[in-house]
Design an enzyme around this catalytic site. Structure first.
Site, PDB file in Angstrom:
ATOM      1  N   ARG A  19     -26.186  -7.134  50.791  1.00 59.72           N
ATOM      2  CA  ARG A  19     -27.562  -7.381  50.343  1.00 59.72           C
ATOM      3  C   ARG A  19     -28.241  -6.142  49.743  1.00 59.72           C
ATOM      4  O   ARG A  19     -29.307  -6.234  49.162  1.00 59.72           O
ATOM      5  CB  ARG A  19     -28.391  -7.934  51.517  1.00 59.72           C
ATOM      6  CG  ARG A  19     -28.077  -9.382  51.809  1.00 59.72           C
ATOM      7  CD  ARG A  19     -28.630  -9.814  53.157  1.00 59.72           C
ATOM      8  NE  ARG A  19     -27.834  -9.290  54.267  1.00 59.72           N
ATOM      9  CZ  ARG A  19     -28.124  -9.473  55.556  1.00 59.72           C
ATOM     10  NH1 ARG A  19     -29.209 -10.133  55.900  1.00 59.72           N
ATOM     11  NH2 ARG A  19     -27.351  -8.976  56.494  1.00 59.72           N
ATOM     12  N   GLY A 147     -29.504 -12.042  67.019  1.00 58.82           N
ATOM     13  CA  GLY A 147     -28.981 -12.681  68.223  1.00 58.82           C
ATOM     14  C   GLY A 147     -30.107 -12.814  69.240  1.00 58.82           C
ATOM     15  O   GLY A 147     -30.874 -11.873  69.445  1.00 58.82           O
TER      16      GLY A 147
HETATM   17  C1  UD1 Z   1     -25.764  -8.078  64.977  1.00 58.42           C
HETATM   18  C2  UD1 Z   1     -25.654  -8.760  66.336  1.00 58.42           C
HETATM   19  C3  UD1 Z   1     -26.965  -9.477  66.637  1.00 58.42           C
HETATM   20  C4  UD1 Z   1     -28.119  -8.486  66.591  1.00 58.42           C
HETATM   21  C5  UD1 Z   1     -28.122  -7.733  65.261  1.00 58.42           C
HETATM   22  C6  UD1 Z   1     -29.125  -6.598  65.339  1.00 58.42           C
HETATM   23  C7  UD1 Z   1     -23.325  -9.393  66.759  1.00 58.42           C
HETATM   24  C8  UD1 Z   1     -22.322 -10.477  66.712  1.00 58.42           C
HETATM   25  N1  UD1 Z   1     -24.546  -9.677  66.340  1.00 58.42           N
HETATM   26  O1  UD1 Z   1     -25.952  -9.103  64.018  1.00 58.42           O
HETATM   27  O2  UD1 Z   1     -26.915 -10.071  67.927  1.00 58.42           O
HETATM   28  O3  UD1 Z   1     -29.339  -9.177  66.781  1.00 58.42           O
HETATM   29  O4  UD1 Z   1     -26.839  -7.158  64.995  1.00 58.42           O
HETATM   30  O5  UD1 Z   1     -29.314  -6.005  64.093  1.00 58.42           O
HETATM   31  O6  UD1 Z   1     -22.989  -8.310  67.174  1.00 58.42           O
HETATM   32  N2  UD1 Z   1     -19.898  -4.171  61.754  1.00 58.42           N
HETATM   33  C9  UD1 Z   1     -18.666  -3.588  61.756  1.00 58.42           C
HETATM   34  N3  UD1 Z   1     -17.555  -4.369  61.712  1.00 58.42           N
HETATM   35  C10 UD1 Z   1     -17.626  -5.717  61.669  1.00 58.42           C
HETATM   36  C11 UD1 Z   1     -18.906  -6.312  61.683  1.00 58.42           C
HETATM   37  C12 UD1 Z   1     -20.017  -5.520  61.730  1.00 58.42           C
HETATM   38  O7  UD1 Z   1     -18.551  -2.352  61.791  1.00 58.42           O
HETATM   39  O8  UD1 Z   1     -16.576  -6.352  61.626  1.00 58.42           O
HETATM   40  C13 UD1 Z   1     -21.089  -3.318  61.805  1.00 58.42           C
HETATM   41  C14 UD1 Z   1     -21.961  -3.425  60.574  1.00 58.42           C
HETATM   42  O9  UD1 Z   1     -21.615  -2.456  59.622  1.00 58.42           O
HETATM   43  C15 UD1 Z   1     -23.340  -3.178  61.145  1.00 58.42           C
HETATM   44  C16 UD1 Z   1     -23.240  -3.673  62.577  1.00 58.42           C
HETATM   45  O10 UD1 Z   1     -21.876  -3.724  62.887  1.00 58.42           O
HETATM   46  O11 UD1 Z   1     -23.675  -1.807  61.189  1.00 58.42           O
HETATM   47  C17 UD1 Z   1     -23.881  -5.041  62.770  1.00 58.42           C
HETATM   48  O12 UD1 Z   1     -23.238  -5.967  61.918  1.00 58.42           O
HETATM   49  P1  UD1 Z   1     -24.064  -7.047  61.124  1.00 58.42           P
HETATM   50  O13 UD1 Z   1     -23.117  -7.859  60.332  1.00 58.42           O
HETATM   51  O14 UD1 Z   1     -25.194  -6.427  60.416  1.00 58.42           O
HETATM   52  O15 UD1 Z   1     -24.553  -7.951  62.365  1.00 58.42           O
HETATM   53  P2  UD1 Z   1     -25.810  -8.874  62.413  1.00 58.42           P
HETATM   54  O16 UD1 Z   1     -25.477 -10.202  61.850  1.00 58.42           O
HETATM   55  O17 UD1 Z   1     -27.001  -8.183  61.899  1.00 58.42           O
END
Ligand code: UD1
Ligand code: CA
Length: 481
Positions: A19, A147
């Protein structure tokens, strides 16, 4: 090892950040002089963890190179495919290569407003309560996308349900998961092996670890953030600007409480690394970057952009741009001056209007007041450089140095063709092109002699307005003729 020192902090930064619509990985976008992940790492370092691991994935070459530069002690773990936050933490623990005794703190790389203080409070509460996991939560005005924290009748946290997997009743919950956790390292590693992917995104959710630990009879705690703005995660450039504004406000508040006057916080932008001494003053429309430092009584602005610049005690800088400059105590700069790297102004020196300096040492009380370029030069004390002078430092191939002594008076519109030296106490005539050294105390005149050709206009431009004016002046001389 202190009880409260975490075994590890894991920073999740593998996501793509679609985004942002950017060539640059999301966590490398910067606010207040630091990348998003740089802010998170700085906060994490305040916990003094034994290990600090950043999980990288998208744009990992760039992110890894950046981290090597700004935080060389940080380790990285590569998550080649982004299979979820649980998967990311699993990879981080594998990188550390062993079961971790003690606390493991997990944070996201896109929450730059999070403070070390909040992390310390979370880790402290986690240890004090003897929890298996403690999640940092927040009450937010709009919980869409987050979440949700599902609590039982007794108020205890039962689970975290992702927005996409939540029922309407669960979506009505205003308390959300910030994405920041403190875990018992061993229990975390065990629980991660049980996390499944049967959810709407087909991912391993870190958030599922809470339900797993609770079902196994472990203590699950929550700590509500005092200020929900601190957990703001950046997903797009609107949120990036919002985070910048909030962080800038926080930094300015700290400066003001430390004794700096900020006339207009809404038009003043500073980096996290800028320092202020008491009674420094910042006027509107000013940006201070990098290692810029304002000494006591220094007054900067309006309209200044200073990078890695030291402004000495009681110095005054107006409408100026400076990069890598040192401005002495009581010195005066601008309006409309450009100080480039290596500019060093002595005490009470002056660099005035439309003056550019580069790699130039300007001595105590020395003035370069108007319309000049001073490059690759050393000027002594109490010298005056005439208006519209140029230190001609470049011969098209190489740069050369000019030295001007102390107590000199150089004429207006001088060219100092480097390499050249003007001795102490010397004068130079206006319009001179100085190509040879001037001995101390000499007057150098280096310009064409003036020649007047009488009657030239009447002969060459007969009948012109100029010729008529000249004729009138000859027939009727003015009062001072
Ligand atoms: C996540 C949380 C959600 C919370 C929110 C807060 C989970 C499943 N969900 O959702 O409960 O309210 O953050 O902002 O954890 N990332 C990785 N590898 C991956 C996926 C994500 O490193 O495979 C990192 C992303 O770069 C990011 C963070 O983890 O920095 C959160 O990932 P994102 O996809 O933004 O999760 P949200 O859907 O925002
Ligand atoms: Ca997010």
């Amino acid at each position: 090892m202190s009880v409260n020192r975490p075994a590890a902090v894991v920073v999740l930064a593998a996501g793509e950040g679609t985004r942002m619509k950017s060539r640059t990985p999301k966590v490398l976008h910067a606010i207040c002089g630091r990348s998003l992940v740089g802010h998170v790492v700085t906060a994490a370092q305040e916990l003094d963890p034994e290990h600090l691991v950043v999980v990288v994935g998208h744009g990992r070459e760039q992110v890894t190179a950046h981290l090597a530069e700004v935080a060389p002690t940080v380790r990285t773990a590569v998550q080649a495919e982004q299979n979820g936050t649980g998967h990311a933490v699993r990879i981080a623990l594998e990188e550390l290569g062993r079961q971790l005794d003690g606390t493991v703190v997990v944070v996201c790389g896109d929450t730059p407003l999070l403070t070390g203080e909040t992390l310390r409070a979370l880790a402290g509460a986690h240890t004090a309560d003897g929890n298996a996991v403690t999640v940092l939560t927040a009450e937010v005005p709009d919980s869409t996308g987050y979440g949700r924290i599902v609590r039982g009748a007794d108020g205890a946290v039962e689970a975290i349900v992702e927005h996409k997997d939540a029922s309407d009743a669960q979506r009505a919950i205003g308390e959300i998961n910030s994405g920041v956790f403190a875990f018992d390292g061993k229990l975390l590693a065990e629980a991660l092996t049980q996390v499944r992917t049967d959810n709407s995104q087909g991912e391993e959710y870190l958030t599922d670890v809470l339900g797993i630990l609770r079902a196994a009879g472990h203590r699950v705690g929550a700590s509500v953030a005092a200020d929900h703005r601190e957990i703001l995660g950046i997903n797009n450039r609107v949120q990036l600007a919002e985070a910048r504004r909030l962080l800038n406000g926080r930094l300015l508040e700290r400066a003001m409480l430390a004794g700096a006057t900020v006339v207009d916080p809404s038009s003043t932008w500073i980096d996290a690394t800028v320092t202020f001494e008491p009674d420094s003053v910042v006027h509107p429309g000013t940006q201070l970057h990098g290692a810029t430092r304002l000494a006591a009584g220094a007054e900067v602005g309006p309209g200044c952009t200073l990078t890695d610049t030291t402004v000495g005690e009681d110095a005054r800088v107006i409408n100026a741009v400076a990069v890598g400059a040192v401005i002495g105590a009581g010195a005066s700069v601008g309006p409309y001056a450009y100080l480039r790297p290596g500019s060093e102004l002595g005490p009470k020196a002056k660099v005035g209007t439309y003056v550019e300096t580069k790699n130039a040492k300007i001595g105590e009380g020395t003035k370069v007041p108007h319309l000049s370029y001073v490059g690759d030069a050393t000027i002594g004390d109490y010298t005056n450089i005439g208006a519209a002078s140029v230190f001609v430092n470049y011969d098209g191939m190489a740069k050369h140095h000019t030295t001007v002594g102390s107590h000199c008076r150089t004429g207006s519109d001088n060219m100092f063709v480097a390499p050249v030296t003007v001795g102490d106490g010397a004068y130079t005539a206006a319009g001179s092109v100085i190509t040879k050294d001037v001995p101390a105390g000499a007057l150098a005149v280096a310009r064409g002699q003036q020649r007047n050709i009488e009657g030239w206009v009447a002969r060459k431009r007969p009948g012109s307005a100029a010729a008529q004016a000249a004729q009138a002046a000859v027939e009727e001389p003015g009062p001072d003729a």
